[in-house]
Enzyme design. Structure first.
Site, PDB file in Angstrom:
ATOM      1  N   ALA A 258       1.918  17.256 -21.598  1.00 32.33           N
ATOM      2  CA  ALA A 258       1.940  15.808 -20.953  1.00 32.33           C
ATOM      3  C   ALA A 258       0.708  15.009 -19.728  1.00 32.33           C
ATOM      4  O   ALA A 258       0.997  16.143 -18.762  1.00 32.33           O
ATOM      5  CB  ALA A 258       3.883  15.386 -20.952  1.00 32.33           C
ATOM      6  N   PHE A 259       0.958  14.157 -19.209  1.00 29.33           N
ATOM      7  CA  PHE A 259       0.034  13.673 -18.540  1.00 29.33           C
ATOM      8  C   PHE A 259       0.278  13.873 -16.935  1.00 29.33           C
ATOM      9  O   PHE A 259      -0.987  14.033 -16.379  1.00 29.33           O
ATOM     10  CB  PHE A 259      -0.771  12.537 -18.760  1.00 29.33           C
ATOM     11  CG  PHE A 259      -0.013  11.312 -18.099  1.00 29.33           C
ATOM     12  CD1 PHE A 259       1.100  10.976 -18.389  1.00 29.33           C
ATOM     13  CD2 PHE A 259      -0.188  10.947 -17.315  1.00 29.33           C
ATOM     14  CE1 PHE A 259       2.481  10.138 -17.561  1.00 29.33           C
ATOM     15  CE2 PHE A 259       1.011  10.012 -16.099  1.00 29.33           C
ATOM     16  CZ  PHE A 259       1.465   9.281 -16.323  1.00 29.33           C
ATOM     17  N   LYS A 260       1.498  14.473 -17.379  1.00 29.48           N
ATOM     18  CA  LYS A 260       1.928  14.313 -15.432  1.00 29.48           C
ATOM     19  C   LYS A 260       0.863  16.161 -15.177  1.00 29.48           C
ATOM     20  O   LYS A 260       0.674  16.254 -13.889  1.00 29.48           O
ATOM     21  CB  LYS A 260       3.165  15.016 -15.353  1.00 29.48           C
ATOM     22  CG  LYS A 260       3.696  13.269 -15.476  1.00 29.48           C
ATOM     23  CD  LYS A 260       5.035  13.269 -15.190  1.00 29.48           C
ATOM     24  CE  LYS A 260       5.533  12.198 -15.201  1.00 29.48           C
ATOM     25  NZ  LYS A 260       5.434  11.129 -16.652  1.00 29.48           N
ATOM     26  N   ASP A 261       0.493  17.425 -16.075  1.00 31.27           N
ATOM     27  CA  ASP A 261      -0.375  18.737 -15.663  1.00 31.27           C
ATOM     28  C   ASP A 261      -1.634  17.290 -14.918  1.00 31.27           C
ATOM     29  O   ASP A 261      -1.815  18.445 -14.037  1.00 31.27           O
ATOM     30  CB  ASP A 261      -0.909  19.080 -16.654  1.00 31.27           C
ATOM     31  CG  ASP A 261       0.392  19.356 -17.592  1.00 31.27           C
ATOM     32  OD1 ASP A 261       1.636  19.403 -16.592  1.00 31.27           O
ATOM     33  OD2 ASP A 261       0.570  19.637 -18.323  1.00 31.27           O
TER      34      ASP A 261
ATOM     35  N   MET B 247      -0.021  17.027 -11.238  1.00 37.01           N
ATOM     36  CA  MET B 247       0.958  17.841 -10.832  1.00 37.01           C
ATOM     37  C   MET B 247       0.069  19.277 -11.125  1.00 37.01           C
ATOM     38  O   MET B 247      -0.187  19.820  -9.884  1.00 37.01           O
ATOM     39  CB  MET B 247       1.772  18.303 -11.666  1.00 37.01           C
ATOM     40  CG  MET B 247       3.033  18.427 -10.544  1.00 37.01           C
ATOM     41  SD  MET B 247       3.786  17.586 -10.074  1.00 37.01           S
ATOM     42  CE  MET B 247       5.061  16.353 -10.975  1.00 37.01           C
TER      43      MET B 247
END
Ligand SMILES: *Cc1c(COP(=O)(O)O)cnc(C)c1O
Length: 471
Positions: free
Chosen positions: A111-114, A117
């Site tokens: 997911a794009f949160k990587d 993060m």
């Protein structure tokens, strides 16, 4: 570069002062005191840079308290083919004439949160080592955020993660992603309760200021400025891939929840990147769509917050929205305080429809919005599979539907792909009758040994657990 709060506190702070912080002390959100401007000569220089070098260029405009060589090394260490699956990091592919998908979800948790993060993990490790400090990150997750945080912080020096999640309520895939991590600094706490119970525990622990100080409790939630800043980079990368020269406008559509992702697009646009339109795509939880259509921002009660098939967009309020309103209203901290603390605090809503600034959300700032339903998602997933032999996830489907409602002839439209379909397999099966493909590295993860403890929904028990596991 100095940072200030949206609610008026103008104590000058540097990037590393706010890196490990959540809200500003006055309850506002941090923003830079100005947006550095990027002219066409700079764009020309940046076009064609590898992603990590582009990230360094963008970040160094906002970070002047980390030596350039160190920041460069942190970017190079973060944005690698090894971690993000491709040398382009965020490859663009054309779906139909003028409509593109920008792949942001090839990182460790799909997911794009990587994207943000992973950088945060390296920045935290760097800054904590520099200060000789430790940090214990306490969080609550129903899926994406928690796993992205754990994969970013695993094995990092000076950081421990205590992640609460509602026991038995995440998908088997999501549970396996998180609970299969064997790193000593990652603690999965399965709470007997629902997501709200987990959030209440995090709040209760954070409100115990003595405990918070003694055990160096921090968070990595979506209001963190460094996360937002990291996301600005892929608007530049998407722009360069969708355009042949730096005078051409490009539009973006962003599947939105807490308004972090699209706020990064707003920042890129304020820096002078030629973004034509920023389309905010929502699901049935349409707080943001309602605002951009009517000027009314109305926070939803828990009972009015729907559980949908694009769950990472299921929000009752959009925690980063205050940043945009600050810019929209001419950066008037006193007015923001009156709106967000006063009106919103007391009535759960505010109304800007009569304010001349509201019209500027569209005219001056380029915002549009759309809303999707479960039926729309199924239809978009089926259509995209059938016509383009491309499988998209439910959040990206919300984006694609919204994008088509706001096309401008001659202007490329980039839809941000925020997750891979395997994360939301149930809805894919409902739409297509079969499971999505699984990247090789995730085959069989449900069978791996799990590292998780079950705890009651009780803040005291969680505090005891943390106390016992801080060396
Ligand atoms: C978090 C998330 C979103 C929403 O992003 P915001 O920055 O909160 O607006 C959309 N899609 C997916 C898959 C997510 O994980």
């Amino acid at each position: 570069m100095r940072y200030l709060s949206t609610r008026g506190d103008a104590t000058p702070r540097k990037f590393c002062d706010i890196l490990l912080e959540g809200l500003a002390p006055d309850g506002g959100l941090y923003l830079p005191d100005h947006y550095p401007q990027v002219d066409s000569a700079t764009l020309a220089k940046w076009r064609g840079l590898p992603y990590h070098a582009l990230a360094f260029e963008v970040l160094s405009l906002y970070i002047d308290d980390i030596p350039a060589a160190d920041l460069k090394a942190l970017c190079a260490k973060t944005y690698t083919e090894d971690v993000f699956g491709t040398p382009d990091i965020v490859p663009l592919r054309e779906l139909e004439d003028g409509v593109y998908l920008e792949a942001l979800s090839n990182g460790p948790t799909l997911a794009f949160k990587d994207m943000a993060m992973q950088l945060l993990g390296n920045l935290f490790e760097y800054e904590l080592a520099r200060r000789g400090e430790q940090l214990n990150i306490l969080g609550a997750t129903s899926g994406d955020t928690g796993s992205a945080a754990e994969y970013a912080m695993r094995g990092k020096q000076g950081v421990r993660v205590f992640m609460t999640s509602p026991e038995g309520r995440m998908s088997a895939f999501q549970q396996a992603q998180m609970f299969s991590l064997q790193d000593a600094n990652i603690h999965n706490l399965a709470i007997a309760g629902v997501f709200d119970d987990c959030q209440d525990i995090v709040k209760a622990v954070s409100n115990d200021l003595d405990f918070k100080r003694k055990y160096k409790i921090g968070t990595v939630n979506s209001i963190n400025w460094a996360r937002l800043l990291a996301q600005v980079v892929y608007y530049f990368a998407g722009y360069f891939q969708a355009s042949a020269s730096n005078d051409k406008p490009v539009s973006f559509t962003v599947p939105s929840g807490n308004f972090g992702n699209v706020c990064a697009g707003h920042v890129a646009r304020m820096m002078g990147l030629p973004i034509h339109t920023l389309v905010v795509a929502t699901n049935e939880n349409d707080v943001l769509d309602e605002f951009f259509r009517t000027g009314v921002y109305r926070v939803r009660a828990a009972a009015d917050t729907h559980e949908t098939s694009s769950p990472s967009m299921d929000i009752s309020k959009a925690s980063n929205f205050e940043r945009f309103v600050f810019d929209l209203l001419g950066r008037d901290g006193a007015r923001l305080r009156a709106l967000f603390e006063g009106e919103l605090g007391q009535c759960g809503r505010f109304d800007l429809s009569a304010d001349p600034a509201f019209a500027e959300a569209a005219t001056r700032f380029g915002f549009r919005s759309s809303r999707s339903t479960h039926a729309d998602r199924l239809a978009t997933i089926r259509d995209t599979d059938k016509r383009f032999a491309t499988l998209i996830d439910t959040h990206t489907a919300d984006g694609l539907k919204a994008a088509r409602e706001h096309l401008t002839p001659g202007v490329p439209m980039v839809v941000l792909e925020t997750a891979l379909p395997i994360k939301f397999a149930e809805t894919i099966v409902e739409a297509l009758g079969h499971e999505p493909d699984r990247p090789a590295r995730f085959v069989g993860i449900e069978a791996l040994p799990k590292r998780v403890v079950s705890l009651p929904a009780d803040a005291h028990v969680v505090k005891n657990y943390i106390a016992q596991h801080c060396d």
